[in-house]
Enzyme design. Structure first.
Site, PDB file in Angstrom:
ATOM      1  N   CYS A 104     -39.615  65.768   2.459  1.00  0.00           N
ATOM      2  CA  CYS A 104     -39.258  65.588   3.839  1.00  0.00           C
ATOM      3  C   CYS A 104     -39.043  67.013   4.274  1.00  0.00           C
ATOM      4  CB  CYS A 104     -38.162  64.749   4.320  1.00  0.00           C
ATOM      5  SG  CYS A 104     -36.796  65.334   3.340  1.00  0.00           S
ATOM      6  N   GLU A 107     -31.838  60.187   9.052  1.00  0.00           N
ATOM      7  CA  GLU A 107     -32.546  61.382   8.372  1.00  0.00           C
ATOM      8  C   GLU A 107     -34.258  61.374   8.324  1.00  0.00           C
ATOM      9  OE1 GLU A 107     -30.826  63.791   6.506  1.00  0.00           O
ATOM     10  OE2 GLU A 107     -28.786  62.734   6.918  1.00  0.00           O
TER      11      GLU A 107
HETATM   12  P1  NAD Z   1     -40.765  55.220   6.456  1.00  0.00           P
HETATM   13  O1  NAD Z   1     -40.266  55.312   7.515  1.00  0.00           O
HETATM   14  O2  NAD Z   1     -42.444  54.501   6.717  1.00  0.00           O
HETATM   15  O3  NAD Z   1     -40.096  54.139   5.687  1.00  0.00           O
HETATM   16  C1  NAD Z   1     -38.649  54.321   5.246  1.00  0.00           C
HETATM   17  C2  NAD Z   1     -38.334  52.903   5.178  1.00  0.00           C
HETATM   18  O4  NAD Z   1     -38.383  52.079   6.164  1.00  0.00           O
HETATM   19  C3  NAD Z   1     -38.579  52.095   4.197  1.00  0.00           C
HETATM   20  O5  NAD Z   1     -37.757  51.326   3.326  1.00  0.00           O
HETATM   21  C4  NAD Z   1     -39.584  50.939   4.823  1.00  0.00           C
HETATM   22  O6  NAD Z   1     -39.700  49.745   4.057  1.00  0.00           O
HETATM   23  C5  NAD Z   1     -38.656  50.835   6.016  1.00  0.00           C
HETATM   24  N1  NAD Z   1     -39.706  50.618   7.128  1.00  0.00           N
HETATM   25  C6  NAD Z   1     -40.998  51.061   7.366  1.00  0.00           C
HETATM   26  N2  NAD Z   1     -41.229  50.799   8.757  1.00  0.00           N
HETATM   27  C7  NAD Z   1     -40.282  49.965   9.185  1.00  0.00           C
HETATM   28  C8  NAD Z   1     -40.150  49.280  10.632  1.00  0.00           C
HETATM   29  N3  NAD Z   1     -41.081  49.552  11.512  1.00  0.00           N
HETATM   30  N4  NAD Z   1     -39.058  48.735  10.972  1.00  0.00           N
HETATM   31  C9  NAD Z   1     -38.096  48.859   9.911  1.00  0.00           C
HETATM   32  N5  NAD Z   1     -38.021  49.316   8.691  1.00  0.00           N
HETATM   33  C10 NAD Z   1     -39.241  49.947   8.292  1.00  0.00           C
HETATM   34  O7  NAD Z   1     -41.028  56.512   5.741  1.00  0.00           O
HETATM   35  P2  NAD Z   1     -41.468  56.767   4.523  1.00  0.00           P
HETATM   36  O8  NAD Z   1     -43.154  56.562   4.475  1.00  0.00           O
HETATM   37  O9  NAD Z   1     -40.866  56.002   3.446  1.00  0.00           O
HETATM   38  O10 NAD Z   1     -40.962  58.062   4.173  1.00  0.00           O
HETATM   39  C11 NAD Z   1     -41.706  59.386   4.541  1.00  0.00           C
HETATM   40  C12 NAD Z   1     -40.945  59.778   5.741  1.00  0.00           C
HETATM   41  O11 NAD Z   1     -39.599  59.946   5.403  1.00  0.00           O
HETATM   42  C13 NAD Z   1     -41.414  61.149   6.307  1.00  0.00           C
HETATM   43  O12 NAD Z   1     -41.476  61.235   7.852  1.00  0.00           O
HETATM   44  C14 NAD Z   1     -40.263  62.152   5.636  1.00  0.00           C
HETATM   45  O13 NAD Z   1     -40.084  63.322   6.429  1.00  0.00           O
HETATM   46  C15 NAD Z   1     -39.038  61.050   5.693  1.00  0.00           C
HETATM   47  N6  NAD Z   1     -38.036  61.614   4.869  1.00  0.00           N
HETATM   48  C16 NAD Z   1     -37.136  62.248   5.582  1.00  0.00           C
HETATM   49  C17 NAD Z   1     -35.724  62.599   4.703  1.00  0.00           C
HETATM   50  C18 NAD Z   1     -34.742  63.109   4.883  1.00  0.00           C
HETATM   51  O14 NAD Z   1     -33.829  63.316   3.977  1.00  0.00           O
HETATM   52  N7  NAD Z   1     -34.624  63.569   6.365  1.00  0.00           N
HETATM   53  C19 NAD Z   1     -36.026  62.321   3.211  1.00  0.00           C
HETATM   54  C20 NAD Z   1     -37.199  61.719   2.783  1.00  0.00           C
HETATM   55  C21 NAD Z   1     -38.398  61.275   3.553  1.00  0.00           C
END
Ligand code: NAD
Length: 451
Positions: A244, A210
């Site tokens: 998002c 997602e």
């Molecule tokens: P992120 O991808 O930085 O982090 C998400 C999760 O992944 C966190 O728990 C984090 O600890 C972990 N993570 C971060 N880097 C990682 C890596 N290199 N390897 C493995 N795990 C890792 O996202 P964010 O900043 O927390 O959220 C924002 C993003 O999420 C935006 O792009 C937004 O559009 C997206 N988002 C999508 C939805 C949806 O339903 N499609 C909903 C909310 C947010």
């Protein structure tokens, strides 16, 4: 690392007992989870205020409320979802019966972001429980108050061999991804999504991704402008744009641009007052790093509305940005903040070309009363899902699967789709023993004709 291996092994061993598969067990766990949330509503609201300065209204309508919608829906329909579904068989299979039988995938890993930290951790968990899986949850390290609360809720409600929370950041997430889970449900950014998919490929673990992206919002000249403005201001400035599926940029017919901008200004003032940066319920940007990134985007255009910032409280005023170049930094990545670039068009077909030249967005919003215009956009642009004459609300109904396409994600959830996402749909053919047609055997003189 070793402890994560152990945690998964314990979950796998417990899964093999078969306890999580029964209808009564699944229902009891859903009830338990719901009750745990009911009892902690006040604490959840406090945690969301601490993490993101979410108002009580926002915390309830966008985090706790959707959780209740989904869990009530799952409890109401679970029995029906779990039943094997009869399907037809062709005449070549005379005498046999076909059916599709859902079974749990096994041990699932749910990785969540910080922007709706309660909703995006626990709503996927509803699907995992409903489908009879075990789960490891990895909420975000950037929304620590909510993450700790989720850890407490889970520890009080479930044993770790069934559901466990891992608190930690990128390193913990990476180490978990090395484990051979049966399903990974990831919500987060596009780049991290790619590394999740690469890690999953090592074990051939199926993934639901997602992700995000740049969701366009189109306002045609026949739209109801005051209504469009209110619904756009709602969808964009909620949680300070850290949503998002918030409108990422605006494409407005040139003839109604001035009217729309004035109406959005009015709506912003109605929601957050003359000085939104001072408003007690206006959301904060999650960290200084995110704040600095957003503040830099303000230089990519001219602020038609807003443009103010507060370095101490990490706030950026609701901003509409004009004179933005398509190749400027703000148009290269998802904005994920309260800044909305505004572009104009003359012909709706230009819009189709502009959007299709970019990665497929998570959402698309169309404001127009003209069905031909609506159809032009829905029929010629690929995007995860969206609304006509609204923003965001398609995410709130359990009857619509929610997810992206291409760069905005893989797979979907909500309602029955959550159950299906965490299930394997096993196809079965039950053959008759009453007779046996000879046509398929090598000794048959005349084989079957298929045309
Ligand atoms: P992120 O991808 O930085 O982090 C998400 C999760 O992944 C966190 O728990 C984090 O600890 C972990 N993570 C971060 N880097 C990682 C890596 N290199 N390897 C493995 N795990 C890792 O996202 P964010 O900043 O927390 O959220 C924002 C993003 O999420 C935006 O792009 C937004 O559009 C997206 N988002 C999508 C939805 C949806 O339903 N499609 C909903 C909310 C947010």
């Amino acid at each position: 690392m070793a402890s994560f291996e152990q945690l998964l092994k314990r979950q796998q061993a417990w899964f093999q007992t078969g306890e999580s598969r029964g209808y009564a067990f699944r229902m009891a766990q859903l009830r338990k989870l719901k009750q745990a949330v009911v009892e902690r509503e006040a604490a959840i609201i406090t945690a969301l205020r601490a993490d993101l300065n979410k108002s009580e209204h926002e915390a309830y309508t966008l985090e706790i409320g959707p959780f209740y919608t989904e869990i009530n829906f799952a409890m109401k329909h679970l029995k029906k979802w779990m039943k094997p579904k009869r399907v037809k068989t062709p005449s070549t299979h005379l005498g046999s019966r076909g059916y599709v039988m859902p079974e749990p995938l096994g041990s699932s890993l749910i990785i969540a972001p910080w922007n709706y930290p309660f909703n995006l951790t626990l709503v996927p968990l509803i699907g995992a429980i409903a489908a009879g899986n075990t789960a490891v949850l990895k909420p975000s390290e950037l929304s620590q108050a909510t993450t700790s609360l989720i850890a407490a809720i889970v520890a009080d409600s479930f044993k770790p061999e069934y559901i466990a929370v891992v608190e930690g950041g990128v390193e913990a997430s990476r180490a978990l991804l090395e484990q051979p889970f049966d399903h990974i449900f990831f919500t987060g950014g596009v780049e991290v999504g790619k590394s999740v998919m690469a890690a999953a490929a090592k074990h051939l673990t199926p993934v639901t991704l997602e992700l995000g992206g740049k969701s366009p919002c189109i306002v045609h000249h026949d739209a109801s402008i005051a209504l469009a403005a209110r619904r756009i201001a709602f969808g964009k400035f909620l949680n300070s744009g850290q949503t998002c599926l918030a409108p990422d940029y605006l494409l407005v017919h040139h003839s109604v641009k001035d009217e729309l901008l004035a109406a959005i200004h009015q709506s912003v003032t109605a929601f957050y007052g003359e000085a939104p940066l001072e408003h007690p319920d206006y959301g904060a940007i999650v960290t200084r790093r995110h704040y600095d990134r957003l503040r830099a985007f303000l230089a990519d255009g001219t602020a038609a509305i807003g443009g103010g910032t507060d370095d101490k409280k990490l706030r950026i005023a609701p901003t509409l940005l004009e004179d933005v170049a398509w190749d400027s930094p703000i148009m290269q990545e998802e904005i994920f903040g309260p800044i909305l670039p505004v572009f104009t068009y003359d012909d709706p077909r230009e819009v189709v070309a502009i959007v299709n030249a970019r990665p497929k967005p998570l959402a698309l919003y169309i404001f127009s009363k003209d069905q031909a215009v609506q159809q032009l956009f829905t029929g010629n642009i690929s995007f995860g899902g969206g609304c006509i004459n609204d923003t965001l609300l398609h995410i709130g109904t359990p009857y619509l699967p929610f997810g992206g396409v291409g760069h905005s994600g893989t797979g979907s959830y909500h309602g029955e789709q959550s159950f299906r996402t965490f299930s394997h749909m096993k196809s079965m053919l039950k053959q008759t023993t009453a007779f046996d047609f000879p046509f398929r055997y090598p000794s048959a003189k005349n084989g079957l004709k298929f045309i």
